[in-house]
Design a protein around this motif. Structure first.
Motif, mmCIF file in Angstrom:
data_model
loop_
_atom_site.group_PDB
_atom_site.id
_atom_site.type_symbol
_atom_site.label_atom_id
_atom_site.label_comp_id
_atom_site.label_asym_id
_atom_site.label_seq_id
_atom_site.Cartn_x
_atom_site.Cartn_y
_atom_site.Cartn_z
ATOM 1 N N ARG A 93 24.114 32.941 -46.695
ATOM 2 C CA ARG A 93 24.174 31.494 -46.455
ATOM 3 C C ARG A 93 23.575 31.140 -45.099
ATOM 4 N NH1 ARG A 93 29.160 31.981 -48.845
ATOM 5 N NH2 ARG A 93 30.225 31.955 -46.842
ATOM 6 N N ALA A 94 23.859 31.953 -44.086
ATOM 7 C CA ALA A 94 23.314 31.697 -42.747
ATOM 8 C C ALA A 94 21.786 31.786 -42.767
ATOM 9 C CB ALA A 94 23.896 32.676 -41.737
ATOM 10 N N ALA A 95 21.249 32.759 -43.480
ATOM 11 C CA ALA A 95 19.793 32.902 -43.577
ATOM 12 C C ALA A 95 19.177 31.722 -44.318
ATOM 13 C CB ALA A 95 19.447 34.217 -44.272
ATOM 14 N N GLN A 96 19.824 31.265 -45.375
ATOM 15 C CA GLN A 96 19.318 30.099 -46.113
ATOM 16 C C GLN A 96 19.354 28.847 -45.241
ATOM 17 O OE1 GLN A 96 21.798 29.977 -49.579
ATOM 18 N NE2 GLN A 96 20.714 31.650 -50.588
ATOM 19 N N ASP A 97 20.447 28.675 -44.498
ATOM 20 C CA ASP A 97 20.545 27.524 -43.590
ATOM 21 C C ASP A 97 19.430 27.567 -42.553
ATOM 22 O OD1 ASP A 97 22.805 26.724 -44.947
ATOM 23 O OD2 ASP A 97 24.206 27.199 -43.308
ATOM 24 N N TRP A 98 19.182 28.743 -41.992
ATOM 25 C CA TRP A 98 18.168 28.850 -40.953
ATOM 26 C C TRP A 98 16.778 28.576 -41.517
ATOM 27 C CZ3 TRP A 98 17.545 27.720 -36.358
ATOM 28 C CH2 TRP A 98 16.500 28.201 -35.588
ATOM 29 N N GLN A 99 16.514 29.003 -42.735
ATOM 30 C CA GLN A 99 15.220 28.700 -43.366
ATOM 31 C C GLN A 99 15.041 27.193 -43.516
ATOM 32 O OE1 GLN A 99 15.297 31.030 -47.002
ATOM 33 N NE2 GLN A 99 13.888 32.521 -46.126
ATOM 34 N N ALA A 122 21.501 27.494 -32.296
ATOM 35 C CA ALA A 122 22.894 27.158 -32.623
ATOM 36 C C ALA A 122 23.073 25.653 -32.776
ATOM 37 C CB ALA A 122 23.826 27.703 -31.544
ATOM 38 N N ALA A 123 22.447 24.883 -31.899
ATOM 39 C CA ALA A 123 22.567 23.423 -31.973
ATOM 40 C C ALA A 123 21.928 22.882 -33.250
ATOM 41 C CB ALA A 123 21.928 22.784 -30.741
ATOM 42 N N LEU A 124 20.734 23.354 -33.571
ATOM 43 C CA LEU A 124 20.063 22.892 -34.789
ATOM 44 C C LEU A 124 20.848 23.266 -36.046
ATOM 45 C CD1 LEU A 124 16.339 23.660 -33.897
ATOM 46 C CD2 LEU A 124 17.418 21.405 -34.097
ATOM 47 N N LEU A 125 21.389 24.472 -36.073
ATOM 48 C CA LEU A 125 22.204 24.887 -37.221
ATOM 49 C C LEU A 125 23.463 24.032 -37.331
ATOM 50 C CD1 LEU A 125 21.898 28.769 -37.183
ATOM 51 C CD2 LEU A 125 21.371 27.265 -39.105
ATOM 52 N N ALA A 126 24.104 23.740 -36.212
ATOM 53 C CA ALA A 126 25.322 22.928 -36.236
ATOM 54 C C ALA A 126 25.020 21.519 -36.777
ATOM 55 C CB ALA A 126 25.939 22.849 -34.835
ATOM 56 N N TYR A 128 22.462 20.625 -38.694
ATOM 57 C CA TYR A 128 22.100 20.761 -40.103
ATOM 58 C C TYR A 128 23.348 20.887 -40.980
ATOM 59 C CZ TYR A 128 20.513 22.934 -44.427
ATOM 60 O OH TYR A 128 20.307 23.230 -45.748
ATOM 61 N N ARG A 129 24.263 21.764 -40.575
ATOM 62 C CA ARG A 129 25.477 21.995 -41.375
ATOM 63 C C ARG A 129 26.382 20.775 -41.389
ATOM 64 N NH1 ARG A 129 26.011 28.084 -39.067
ATOM 65 N NH2 ARG A 129 24.669 29.070 -40.624
ATOM 66 N N ALA A 130 26.465 20.059 -40.273
ATOM 67 C CA ALA A 130 27.286 18.853 -40.225
ATOM 68 C C ALA A 130 26.736 17.814 -41.192
ATOM 69 C CB ALA A 130 27.338 18.289 -38.799
ATOM 70 N N GLY A 131 25.412 17.675 -41.197
ATOM 71 C CA GLY A 131 24.801 16.705 -42.117
ATOM 72 C C GLY A 131 24.960 17.129 -43.569
ATOM 73 N N ARG A 132 24.801 18.398 -43.840
ATOM 74 C CA ARG A 132 24.938 18.909 -45.211
ATOM 75 C C ARG A 132 26.367 18.759 -45.703
ATOM 76 N NH1 ARG A 132 24.763 24.976 -45.310
ATOM 77 N NH2 ARG A 132 26.821 24.531 -44.527
ATOM 78 N N ASP A 133 27.327 19.095 -44.852
ATOM 79 C CA ASP A 133 28.722 19.089 -45.271
ATOM 80 C C ASP A 133 29.296 17.676 -45.396
ATOM 81 O OD1 ASP A 133 28.518 21.829 -45.315
ATOM 82 O OD2 ASP A 133 29.536 22.114 -43.388
ATOM 83 N N SER A 134 28.693 16.715 -44.729
ATOM 84 C CA SER A 134 29.210 15.333 -44.812
ATOM 85 C C SER A 134 28.593 14.572 -45.986
ATOM 86 C CB SER A 134 28.946 14.589 -43.511
ATOM 87 O OG SER A 134 27.552 14.345 -43.348
ATOM 88 N N ALA A 135 27.574 15.147 -46.592
ATOM 89 C CA ALA A 135 26.895 14.456 -47.697
ATOM 90 C C ALA A 135 27.694 14.477 -48.978
ATOM 91 C CB ALA A 135 25.529 15.093 -47.954
#
Length: 135
Positions: A93-99, A122-126, A128-135
């Motif tokens: 999952r971390a690799a997919q997020d980073w891609q 780390a900032a970009l991943l955070a 990205y994940r915040a936006g993905r998880d709030s959708a």
């Protein structure tokens, strides 16, 4: 076959014979629900042509599987012959997020080198994940 693979092997004694079952598993194509490891015993049985309703299958289910030859992200989830499916899922999952982050950043930031700056990564991943998880 993907780059995320592992070799699964087990030995079972049945009717006075010792049988060795082994297969290479493409971890990216493993069936199952997130958080649930695949049924490696069933995969080994299928690869060896063992009927899942046989006594041999019951015998092989009681044996531990030895894992070896991890490739790709499976290396991160492998230690001393033990394969940790949860750790593999997390790394995957971390690799997919980073891609995904790299693709978005390339569109907006150009050819900025992202891999060398751990804080920026780390900032970009955070974000990205915040936006993905709030959708």
């Amino acid at each position: 076959m993907s780059t995320n693979t592992i070799r699964a092997c087990l030995e079972v004694s049945f009717k006075g014979e010792t049988l060795t079952l082994e297969t290479h598993v493409d971890l990216d194509k493993c069936p199952g629900e997130p958080g649930q490891p695949p049924d490696f015993h069933r995969m080994l049985a299928r690869a060896a042509g063992v009927d899942p309703y046989s006594y041999l299958y019951e015998a092989l289910e009681s044996e531990d599987i030895a894992f070896s030859e991890p490739t790709g992200l499976a290396v991160l989830a492998f230690e001393d012959g033990v394969f940790d499916w949860t750790r593999f899922e997390h790394a995957s999952r971390a690799a997919q997020d980073w891609q995904a982050v790299r693709a978005i950043a390339a569109n907006h930031l150009g050819s900025l080198e992202l891999d060398g700056d751990a804080d920026l990564r780390a900032a970009l991943l955070a974000v990205y994940r915040a936006g993905r998880d709030s959708a």
